[in-house]
Design an enzyme around this catalytic site. Structure first.
Site, short mmCIF file in Angstrom:
data_model
loop_
_atom_site.label_atom_id
_atom_site.label_comp_id
_atom_site.label_asym_id
_atom_site.label_seq_id
_atom_site.Cartn_x
_atom_site.Cartn_y
_atom_site.Cartn_z
N SER A 239 1.41 -4.38 -1.73
CA SER A 239 1.50 -3.10 -2.43
C SER A 239 1.40 -1.97 -1.41
O SER A 239 1.23 -2.22 -0.21
CB SER A 239 0.37 -2.99 -3.45
OG SER A 239 -0.85 -2.83 -2.76
N LYS A 240 1.48 -0.76 -1.92
CA LYS A 240 1.53 0.41 -1.03
C LYS A 240 0.37 0.45 -0.04
O LYS A 240 0.52 0.95 1.07
CB LYS A 240 1.51 1.68 -1.87
CG LYS A 240 2.89 2.04 -2.39
CD LYS A 240 3.06 3.56 -2.41
CE LYS A 240 4.42 3.93 -2.93
NZ LYS A 240 4.39 4.29 -4.34
#
Ligand code: GLU
Length: 468
Positions: A239-240
Protein backbone atom coordinates in the site's frame (compact mmCIF):
# COMPACT_ATOMS: atom_id res chain seq x y z
CA UNK A 1 -11.01 -22.80 -30.10
CA UNK A 2 -7.30 -23.38 -30.63
CA UNK A 3 -6.07 -19.88 -30.12
CA UNK A 4 -4.91 -18.97 -26.63
CA UNK A 5 -6.74 -15.85 -25.44
CA UNK A 6 -6.14 -13.97 -22.21
CA UNK A 7 -7.44 -10.70 -20.88
CA UNK A 8 -6.36 -7.95 -18.53
CA UNK A 9 -9.51 -6.65 -16.85
CA UNK A 10 -8.81 -3.67 -14.60
CA UNK A 11 -11.48 -1.72 -12.75
CA UNK A 12 -10.83 1.98 -13.45
CA UNK A 13 -11.24 3.18 -9.89
CA UNK A 14 -7.74 4.59 -9.37
CA UNK A 15 -4.29 4.74 -10.90
CA UNK A 16 -2.61 1.69 -12.46
CA UNK A 17 -1.31 -0.10 -9.38
CA UNK A 18 2.01 -1.95 -9.41
CA UNK A 19 0.07 -5.17 -8.72
CA UNK A 20 -2.24 -4.54 -11.67
CA UNK A 21 0.73 -3.81 -13.89
CA UNK A 22 2.29 -7.13 -12.90
CA UNK A 23 -0.96 -8.95 -13.73
CA UNK A 24 -0.99 -7.19 -17.11
CA UNK A 25 2.65 -8.13 -17.68
CA UNK A 26 2.08 -11.82 -16.88
CA UNK A 27 -0.92 -11.85 -19.24
CA UNK A 28 1.13 -10.13 -21.93
CA UNK A 29 4.07 -12.52 -21.59
CA UNK A 30 1.86 -15.59 -21.52
CA UNK A 31 0.02 -14.43 -24.64
CA UNK A 32 3.22 -13.64 -26.52
CA UNK A 33 5.00 -16.82 -25.42
CA UNK A 34 2.09 -18.89 -26.72
CA UNK A 35 1.41 -16.75 -29.80
CA UNK A 36 -2.02 -15.96 -28.42
CA UNK A 37 -4.04 -12.78 -28.02
CA UNK A 38 -4.29 -10.28 -25.18
CA UNK A 39 -7.57 -8.47 -24.68
CA UNK A 40 -7.92 -5.27 -22.66
CA UNK A 41 -11.25 -5.02 -20.90
CA UNK A 42 -12.13 -2.05 -18.73
CA UNK A 43 -14.46 -3.21 -15.95
CA UNK A 44 -16.29 0.05 -15.38
CA UNK A 45 -19.68 -1.16 -14.22
CA UNK A 46 -19.28 0.62 -10.88
CA UNK A 47 -20.46 4.03 -12.06
CA UNK A 48 -19.77 5.76 -8.77
CA UNK A 49 -16.13 4.76 -8.56
CA UNK A 50 -15.06 4.49 -12.21
CA UNK A 51 -13.44 7.57 -13.73
CA UNK A 52 -12.15 8.66 -17.10
CA UNK A 53 -8.85 9.74 -15.46
CA UNK A 54 -8.37 6.24 -14.21
CA UNK A 55 -9.04 4.74 -17.65
CA UNK A 56 -6.44 7.13 -19.09
CA UNK A 57 -3.96 6.24 -16.36
CA UNK A 58 -4.39 2.53 -17.12
CA UNK A 59 -4.05 2.97 -20.87
CA UNK A 60 -1.08 5.33 -20.59
CA UNK A 61 0.58 3.12 -18.01
CA UNK A 62 0.28 -0.03 -20.11
CA UNK A 63 1.46 1.81 -23.20
CA UNK A 64 4.45 3.24 -21.35
CA UNK A 65 5.36 -0.23 -20.09
CA UNK A 66 5.19 -1.51 -23.68
CA UNK A 67 2.42 -4.00 -22.85
CA UNK A 68 0.52 -3.88 -26.11
CA UNK A 69 -2.85 -5.54 -26.28
CA UNK A 70 -4.37 -7.08 -29.41
CA UNK A 71 -8.07 -6.40 -28.89
CA UNK A 72 -9.94 -3.66 -27.07
CA UNK A 73 -10.12 -1.70 -24.95
CA UNK A 74 -13.65 -2.94 -24.40
CA UNK A 75 -15.78 -1.16 -21.84
CA UNK A 76 -18.27 -3.10 -19.77
CA UNK A 77 -20.39 0.04 -19.43
CA UNK A 78 -21.06 -0.25 -23.18
CA UNK A 79 -22.11 -3.87 -23.07
CA UNK A 80 -25.27 -3.66 -20.98
CA UNK A 81 -27.45 -5.19 -23.72
CA UNK A 82 -25.30 -8.31 -23.84
CA UNK A 83 -25.56 -8.77 -20.08
CA UNK A 84 -29.35 -8.32 -20.16
CA UNK A 85 -29.66 -10.96 -22.86
CA UNK A 86 -27.62 -13.38 -20.82
CA UNK A 87 -29.66 -12.77 -17.67
CA UNK A 88 -32.78 -13.46 -19.72
CA UNK A 89 -31.24 -16.61 -21.13
CA UNK A 90 -30.59 -17.98 -17.64
CA UNK A 91 -34.11 -17.04 -16.51
CA UNK A 92 -35.62 -18.74 -19.59
CA UNK A 93 -33.59 -21.87 -18.98
CA UNK A 94 -34.62 -21.98 -15.32
CA UNK A 95 -31.02 -21.40 -14.19
CA UNK A 96 -31.78 -18.15 -12.42
CA UNK A 97 -34.73 -16.70 -10.55
CA UNK A 98 -36.25 -13.51 -9.23
CA UNK A 99 -35.79 -12.99 -5.51
CA UNK A 100 -38.19 -10.65 -3.77
CA UNK A 101 -36.68 -10.88 -0.30
CA UNK A 102 -36.33 -7.43 1.21
CA UNK A 103 -32.83 -6.28 2.24
CA UNK A 104 -34.05 -5.86 5.86
CA UNK A 105 -35.31 -9.45 5.96
CA UNK A 106 -32.02 -10.71 4.59
CA UNK A 107 -30.09 -8.68 7.11
CA UNK A 108 -32.11 -10.16 9.99
CA UNK A 109 -31.46 -13.69 8.73
CA UNK A 110 -27.82 -12.89 8.36
CA UNK A 111 -27.46 -11.64 11.90
CA UNK A 112 -29.31 -14.69 13.20
CA UNK A 113 -27.09 -17.10 11.25
CA UNK A 114 -23.97 -15.41 12.55
CA UNK A 115 -25.29 -15.54 16.12
CA UNK A 116 -25.92 -19.27 15.66
CA UNK A 117 -22.45 -19.68 14.20
CA UNK A 118 -23.81 -20.72 10.79
CA UNK A 119 -22.45 -19.43 7.49
CA UNK A 120 -24.70 -16.48 6.52
CA UNK A 121 -25.66 -17.74 3.07
CA UNK A 122 -28.97 -16.91 1.40
CA UNK A 123 -31.59 -19.51 2.43
CA UNK A 124 -33.05 -19.80 -1.08
CA UNK A 125 -36.54 -18.68 -0.03
CA UNK A 126 -37.44 -17.57 -3.57
CA UNK A 127 -35.66 -20.35 -5.50
CA UNK A 128 -38.84 -22.16 -6.50
CA UNK A 129 -41.14 -19.13 -6.44
CA UNK A 130 -43.22 -18.74 -9.60
CA UNK A 131 -45.39 -15.66 -8.94
CA UNK A 132 -44.32 -12.17 -9.99
CA UNK A 133 -45.82 -9.65 -7.56
CA UNK A 134 -46.31 -6.47 -9.62
CA UNK A 135 -44.35 -3.42 -8.55
CA UNK A 136 -42.29 -5.27 -5.97
CA UNK A 137 -38.51 -4.78 -6.37
CA UNK A 138 -36.43 -7.90 -6.95
CA UNK A 139 -32.92 -9.08 -7.66
CA UNK A 140 -32.02 -11.98 -9.90
CA UNK A 141 -30.10 -14.83 -8.34
CA UNK A 142 -28.24 -17.70 -9.93
CA UNK A 143 -29.36 -21.21 -8.97
CA UNK A 144 -26.10 -22.56 -7.61
CA UNK A 145 -25.70 -26.30 -7.13
CA UNK A 146 -26.79 -27.13 -3.58
CA UNK A 147 -24.59 -30.19 -3.01
CA UNK A 148 -21.29 -31.62 -4.10
CA UNK A 149 -17.98 -29.89 -4.63
CA UNK A 150 -16.35 -27.68 -7.22
CA UNK A 151 -12.70 -28.02 -8.11
CA UNK A 152 -10.68 -25.02 -9.19
CA UNK A 153 -7.71 -26.25 -11.17
CA UNK A 154 -5.13 -23.55 -10.89
CA UNK A 155 -1.78 -23.37 -12.67
CA UNK A 156 -0.24 -21.67 -9.63
CA UNK A 157 -2.19 -22.96 -6.65
CA UNK A 158 -2.86 -26.50 -7.80
CA UNK A 159 -6.29 -28.06 -7.25
CA UNK A 160 -8.55 -26.33 -4.76
CA UNK A 161 -11.79 -27.91 -3.69
CA UNK A 162 -14.81 -25.81 -2.72
CA UNK A 163 -17.85 -27.14 -0.94
CA UNK A 164 -20.96 -26.14 -2.94
CA UNK A 165 -23.10 -26.03 0.21
CA UNK A 166 -21.11 -23.03 1.33
CA UNK A 167 -21.73 -21.14 -1.90
CA UNK A 168 -25.06 -19.41 -2.05
CA UNK A 169 -27.45 -18.49 -4.86
CA UNK A 170 -25.59 -15.27 -5.58
CA UNK A 171 -27.10 -12.17 -7.11
CA UNK A 172 -26.38 -11.66 -10.81
CA UNK A 173 -28.64 -8.63 -11.36
CA UNK A 174 -29.26 -6.00 -8.67
CA UNK A 175 -32.66 -4.43 -8.04
CA UNK A 176 -31.56 -1.31 -9.96
CA UNK A 177 -30.99 -3.50 -13.03
CA UNK A 178 -27.19 -3.46 -12.86
CA UNK A 179 -25.37 -6.79 -13.27
CA UNK A 180 -22.81 -7.92 -10.71
CA UNK A 181 -19.07 -8.48 -11.07
CA UNK A 182 -19.11 -12.29 -11.07
CA UNK A 183 -21.75 -12.32 -13.78
CA UNK A 184 -20.34 -9.77 -16.22
CA UNK A 185 -16.85 -11.25 -15.97
CA UNK A 186 -18.14 -14.61 -17.10
CA UNK A 187 -20.42 -13.24 -19.83
CA UNK A 188 -17.44 -11.30 -21.21
CA UNK A 189 -15.00 -14.18 -20.90
CA UNK A 190 -17.47 -16.37 -22.80
CA UNK A 191 -18.19 -13.71 -25.41
CA UNK A 192 -14.49 -12.93 -25.87
CA UNK A 193 -13.52 -16.63 -26.05
CA UNK A 194 -11.07 -16.32 -23.19
CA UNK A 195 -9.12 -19.52 -22.60
CA UNK A 196 -6.86 -18.57 -19.66
CA UNK A 197 -7.56 -16.31 -16.71
CA UNK A 198 -4.53 -14.80 -15.04
CA UNK A 199 -5.30 -12.51 -12.10
CA UNK A 200 -4.55 -11.75 -8.46
CA UNK A 201 -5.34 -14.44 -5.93
CA UNK A 202 -7.75 -12.07 -4.18
CA UNK A 203 -10.21 -13.36 -6.81
CA UNK A 204 -9.75 -17.02 -5.97
CA UNK A 205 -12.90 -17.17 -3.86
CA UNK A 206 -14.97 -15.84 -6.76
CA UNK A 207 -13.79 -18.60 -9.04
CA UNK A 208 -16.19 -21.43 -8.04
CA UNK A 209 -19.17 -19.11 -8.60
CA UNK A 210 -17.76 -18.19 -11.97
CA UNK A 211 -17.29 -21.88 -12.77
CA UNK A 212 -21.02 -22.39 -12.12
CA UNK A 213 -21.74 -19.70 -14.65
CA UNK A 214 -19.37 -21.06 -17.32
CA UNK A 215 -21.16 -24.37 -16.88
CA UNK A 216 -24.55 -22.66 -17.15
CA UNK A 217 -23.46 -21.15 -20.48
CA UNK A 218 -21.99 -24.50 -21.62
CA UNK A 219 -18.59 -22.89 -21.96
CA UNK A 220 -15.40 -24.91 -21.40
CA UNK A 221 -13.87 -23.87 -18.05
CA UNK A 222 -10.86 -21.64 -18.73
CA UNK A 223 -7.49 -22.44 -17.18
CA UNK A 224 -6.83 -20.34 -14.11
CA UNK A 225 -3.65 -18.80 -12.72
CA UNK A 226 -4.17 -16.93 -9.47
CA UNK A 227 -1.05 -14.99 -8.65
CA UNK A 228 -0.12 -14.30 -5.03
CA UNK A 229 -0.39 -10.63 -4.16
CA UNK A 230 2.53 -8.28 -3.59
CA UNK A 231 3.46 -7.46 -0.01
CA UNK A 232 5.71 -4.84 1.55
CA UNK A 233 8.81 -5.85 3.51
CA UNK A 234 6.62 -5.92 6.64
CA UNK A 235 4.52 -8.70 5.01
CA UNK A 236 1.43 -6.46 4.78
CA UNK A 237 -0.38 -6.05 1.46
CA UNK A 238 1.43 -3.44 -0.64
CA UNK A 239 0.00 0.00 0.00
CA UNK A 240 0.97 3.65 -0.15
CA UNK A 241 2.85 3.52 3.11
CA UNK A 242 5.40 1.24 1.45
CA UNK A 243 6.19 3.96 -1.09
CA UNK A 244 4.81 4.77 -4.51
CA UNK A 245 2.38 2.13 -5.76
CA UNK A 246 1.30 3.64 -9.06
CA UNK A 247 3.05 3.08 -12.36
CA UNK A 248 2.75 6.79 -13.12
CA UNK A 249 4.66 7.70 -9.96
CA UNK A 250 7.57 5.53 -11.04
CA UNK A 251 7.55 7.06 -14.50
CA UNK A 252 7.57 10.54 -12.97
CA UNK A 253 10.43 9.65 -10.65
CA UNK A 254 12.54 8.72 -13.64
CA UNK A 255 12.32 4.96 -13.79
CA UNK A 256 12.67 3.31 -17.19
CA UNK A 257 9.81 1.09 -18.38
CA UNK A 258 12.23 -1.76 -19.13
CA UNK A 259 13.47 -1.62 -15.55
CA UNK A 260 9.98 -1.66 -14.11
CA UNK A 261 8.94 -4.56 -16.39
CA UNK A 262 12.05 -6.44 -15.36
CA UNK A 263 11.39 -5.73 -11.72
CA UNK A 264 7.73 -6.74 -11.95
CA UNK A 265 8.42 -10.00 -13.73
CA UNK A 266 10.66 -11.08 -10.88
CA UNK A 267 7.93 -10.35 -8.35
CA UNK A 268 6.74 -13.90 -8.17
CA UNK A 269 8.40 -15.39 -11.25
CA UNK A 270 11.94 -16.71 -11.53
CA UNK A 271 14.15 -18.30 -14.10
CA UNK A 272 17.19 -19.85 -12.42
CA UNK A 273 19.10 -17.07 -10.74
CA UNK A 274 18.87 -14.70 -13.68
CA UNK A 275 17.88 -11.18 -12.68
CA UNK A 276 18.18 -9.02 -15.77
CA UNK A 277 15.85 -9.84 -18.68
CA UNK A 278 15.04 -8.16 -21.94
CA UNK A 279 11.35 -8.28 -22.82
CA UNK A 280 12.16 -10.92 -25.45
CA UNK A 281 13.93 -13.08 -22.87
CA UNK A 282 10.90 -12.77 -20.60
CA UNK A 283 8.62 -13.83 -23.46
CA UNK A 284 10.85 -16.74 -24.43
CA UNK A 285 11.08 -18.15 -20.91
CA UNK A 286 7.78 -17.27 -19.26
CA UNK A 287 5.63 -20.06 -17.91
CA UNK A 288 3.53 -20.74 -14.83
CA UNK A 289 5.88 -23.51 -13.73
CA UNK A 290 8.14 -20.96 -12.15
CA UNK A 291 5.64 -18.81 -10.28
CA UNK A 292 6.05 -18.68 -6.55
CA UNK A 293 3.10 -19.83 -4.45
CA UNK A 294 3.70 -17.28 -1.73
CA UNK A 295 3.36 -13.51 -1.77
CA UNK A 296 6.11 -11.54 -3.49
CA UNK A 297 7.90 -8.91 -1.41
CA UNK A 298 8.30 -5.44 -2.86
CA UNK A 299 11.87 -4.26 -2.51
CA UNK A 300 12.42 -0.65 -3.67
CA UNK A 301 16.22 -1.00 -3.41
CA UNK A 302 16.22 -3.78 -5.97
CA UNK A 303 14.08 -1.71 -8.33
CA UNK A 304 16.60 1.13 -7.99
CA UNK A 305 19.44 -1.25 -8.70
CA UNK A 306 17.73 -2.54 -11.85
CA UNK A 307 16.93 0.98 -12.96
CA UNK A 308 20.57 2.00 -12.53
CA UNK A 309 21.57 -1.03 -14.60
CA UNK A 310 19.26 -0.02 -17.43
CA UNK A 311 20.32 3.64 -17.28
CA UNK A 312 23.96 2.61 -17.58
CA UNK A 313 23.21 0.56 -20.68
CA UNK A 314 21.53 3.45 -22.51
CA UNK A 315 23.56 5.67 -24.77
CA UNK A 316 23.79 9.34 -23.82
CA UNK A 317 21.73 10.14 -26.93
CA UNK A 318 18.92 7.86 -25.77
CA UNK A 319 19.08 9.26 -22.26
CA UNK A 320 18.84 12.80 -23.54
CA UNK A 321 15.62 11.90 -25.35
CA UNK A 322 14.29 10.30 -22.16
CA UNK A 323 15.28 13.39 -20.17
CA UNK A 324 13.37 15.79 -22.42
CA UNK A 325 10.06 15.78 -20.47
CA UNK A 326 11.95 16.22 -17.20
CA UNK A 327 14.00 19.08 -18.62
CA UNK A 328 10.85 20.73 -19.89
CA UNK A 329 9.17 20.38 -16.52
CA UNK A 330 12.03 22.30 -14.92
CA UNK A 331 12.12 24.90 -17.66
CA UNK A 332 15.64 23.87 -18.59
CA UNK A 333 16.62 24.16 -22.19
CA UNK A 334 18.84 21.58 -23.79
CA UNK A 335 20.47 21.51 -27.12
CA UNK A 336 21.87 18.27 -28.32
CA UNK A 337 25.46 19.41 -28.36
CA UNK A 338 28.47 17.27 -27.79
CA UNK A 339 29.22 18.79 -24.40
CA UNK A 340 25.87 17.71 -23.00
CA UNK A 341 26.21 14.25 -24.49
CA UNK A 342 29.61 13.97 -22.91
CA UNK A 343 28.31 15.13 -19.56
CA UNK A 344 25.49 12.57 -19.62
CA UNK A 345 28.03 9.88 -20.42
CA UNK A 346 30.13 10.97 -17.45
CA UNK A 347 27.18 11.20 -15.08
CA UNK A 348 24.93 8.26 -16.00
CA UNK A 349 27.13 5.76 -14.19
CA UNK A 350 26.28 7.41 -10.86
CA UNK A 351 22.53 7.82 -11.42
CA UNK A 352 19.85 5.38 -10.36
CA UNK A 353 16.93 7.34 -11.85
CA UNK A 354 16.51 9.93 -14.58
CA UNK A 355 15.69 12.47 -11.89
CA UNK A 356 18.94 11.74 -10.10
CA UNK A 357 20.74 12.06 -13.40
CA UNK A 358 19.20 15.45 -13.95
CA UNK A 359 19.89 16.59 -10.40
CA UNK A 360 23.51 15.67 -10.82
CA UNK A 361 23.74 17.84 -13.91
CA UNK A 362 21.99 20.89 -12.54
CA UNK A 363 25.24 22.90 -12.59
CA UNK A 364 25.21 22.51 -16.36
CA UNK A 365 21.70 23.85 -16.86
CA UNK A 366 21.35 26.23 -13.95
CA UNK A 367 22.98 29.59 -14.35
CA UNK A 368 22.68 30.19 -10.62
CA UNK A 369 24.96 27.91 -8.72
CA UNK A 370 23.58 26.81 -5.40
CA UNK A 371 26.31 25.62 -3.05
CA UNK A 372 25.87 22.68 -0.78
CA UNK A 373 25.71 24.56 2.52
CA UNK A 374 27.82 22.29 4.72
CA UNK A 375 30.42 21.93 2.03
CA UNK A 376 30.59 25.71 1.58
CA UNK A 377 31.23 26.15 5.29
CA UNK A 378 34.09 23.73 5.18
CA UNK A 379 35.63 24.48 1.80
CA UNK A 380 35.02 28.17 1.16
CA UNK A 381 37.52 29.55 3.67
CA UNK A 382 40.07 32.36 3.42
CA UNK A 383 42.85 29.78 3.08
CA UNK A 384 41.09 27.97 0.23
CA UNK A 385 40.26 31.25 -1.45
CA UNK A 386 43.98 31.71 -2.01
CA UNK A 387 44.05 28.47 -3.99
CA UNK A 388 40.95 29.40 -5.91
CA UNK A 389 42.48 32.72 -6.87
CA UNK A 390 45.68 31.05 -7.98
CA UNK A 391 43.74 28.51 -10.02
CA UNK A 392 41.65 31.24 -11.60
CA UNK A 393 44.69 32.86 -13.09
CA UNK A 394 46.26 29.56 -14.17
CA UNK A 395 43.09 28.25 -15.75
CA UNK A 396 42.44 31.56 -17.51
CA UNK A 397 45.81 31.20 -19.15
CA UNK A 398 45.09 27.84 -20.74
CA UNK A 399 44.68 28.12 -24.49
CA UNK A 400 43.36 24.64 -25.23
CA UNK A 401 40.84 24.25 -22.43
CA UNK A 402 40.66 20.47 -22.46
CA UNK A 403 41.05 17.71 -19.90
CA UNK A 404 44.84 17.20 -20.07
CA UNK A 405 46.04 20.81 -19.75
CA UNK A 406 43.42 21.42 -17.04
CA UNK A 407 44.64 18.42 -15.09
CA UNK A 408 48.26 19.50 -15.48
CA UNK A 409 47.50 23.01 -14.28
CA UNK A 410 45.72 21.82 -11.17
CA UNK A 411 48.21 19.10 -10.32
CA UNK A 412 51.27 21.25 -10.82
CA UNK A 413 49.80 23.96 -8.62
CA UNK A 414 49.07 21.40 -5.87
CA UNK A 415 52.54 19.89 -6.06
CA UNK A 416 54.22 23.29 -6.26
CA UNK A 417 52.40 24.43 -3.15
CA UNK A 418 52.98 21.12 -1.32
CA UNK A 419 49.25 20.49 -1.14
CA UNK A 420 47.22 17.37 -1.56
CA UNK A 421 45.28 17.32 -4.83
CA UNK A 422 42.02 17.29 -2.85
CA UNK A 423 42.88 20.57 -1.11
CA UNK A 424 42.73 22.28 -4.46
CA UNK A 425 40.24 20.09 -6.29
CA UNK A 426 37.48 20.06 -3.67
CA UNK A 427 36.94 23.84 -3.43
CA UNK A 428 37.22 23.99 -7.22
CA UNK A 429 34.59 21.30 -7.61
CA UNK A 430 32.29 23.12 -5.23
CA UNK A 431 32.83 26.39 -7.09
CA UNK A 432 32.13 24.84 -10.46
CA UNK A 433 29.30 22.41 -9.64
CA UNK A 434 27.91 23.53 -6.28
CA UNK A 435 28.47 20.04 -4.92
CA UNK A 436 31.21 17.81 -3.59
CA UNK A 437 30.38 14.74 -5.64
CA UNK A 438 30.44 14.85 -9.41
CA UNK A 439 32.00 13.08 -12.34
CA UNK A 440 35.72 13.77 -12.88
CA UNK A 441 36.49 17.43 -12.21
CA UNK A 442 38.78 17.86 -15.22
CA UNK A 443 36.17 16.42 -17.58
CA UNK A 444 33.48 18.62 -16.15
CA UNK A 445 35.63 21.70 -16.59
CA UNK A 446 36.28 20.79 -20.18
CA UNK A 447 32.56 20.20 -20.73
CA UNK A 448 31.53 23.49 -19.15
CA UNK A 449 34.21 25.45 -21.02
CA UNK A 450 36.65 28.11 -19.93
CA UNK A 451 34.17 30.99 -19.71
CA UNK A 452 31.75 29.21 -17.40
CA UNK A 453 34.52 27.76 -15.24
CA UNK A 454 36.32 31.06 -14.68
CA UNK A 455 33.06 32.89 -14.13
CA UNK A 456 32.06 30.37 -11.47
CA UNK A 457 35.40 30.59 -9.69
CA UNK A 458 34.95 34.38 -9.58
CA UNK A 459 31.45 33.89 -8.16
CA UNK A 460 32.83 31.59 -5.47
CA UNK A 461 35.48 34.17 -4.57
CA UNK A 462 32.76 36.82 -4.28
CA UNK A 463 30.75 34.46 -2.11
CA UNK A 464 33.76 33.85 0.15
CA UNK A 465 34.65 37.52 0.51
CA UNK A 466 30.99 38.28 1.29
CA UNK A 467 31.05 35.67 4.01
CA UNK A 468 34.29 36.47 5.78
N1 GLU B 1 -11.86 -6.17 -12.50
C1 GLU B 1 -11.21 -7.04 -11.58
C2 GLU B 1 -10.17 -6.27 -10.81
O1 GLU B 1 -9.74 -5.21 -11.22
C3 GLU B 1 -10.52 -8.20 -12.25
C4 GLU B 1 -11.45 -9.23 -12.67
C5 GLU B 1 -10.82 -10.47 -13.26
O2 GLU B 1 -9.64 -10.45 -13.66
O3 GLU B 1 -11.51 -11.44 -13.36
O4 GLU B 1 -9.76 -6.72 -9.76
Amino acid sequence: MDELRVRFAPSPTGFLHIGGARTALFNYLFARHNKGKLILRIEDTDKERSTKESVDAIINGLTWLGLHWDEGPFYQSQRTELYKQHVQQLLDEGKAYRCYCMPEELELKRTKALAEKRKPVYDRTCRERTDHPAGKPYVIRFKSPMYGTTMVKDMVKGNILFNNEELEDFVILRSDGSPTYNFVVVVDDVDMHVTHIIRGDDHLNNTPKQIFLYNAFNYPIPQFAHIPLIHGTDKARLSKRHGATSVEAYRDEGYLPEALDNYLVRLGWSFGDKEVFTIQEMIDNFSFDNISKSAAIFNPEKLLWLNATYIREKSADQLLTLLEPFLKARGWVSSKDQTLIKLIDETKIRSRTLLELLDMMDYYFNTDIVYDENAAKKLFTREKAVHLEAMLSRLSGIEDFSRKPIEEAIKSYATGSSLKLGDVAQPLRLAVTGRTVSPGLFEIMEILGKDKVTQRIKLALDYISGNI
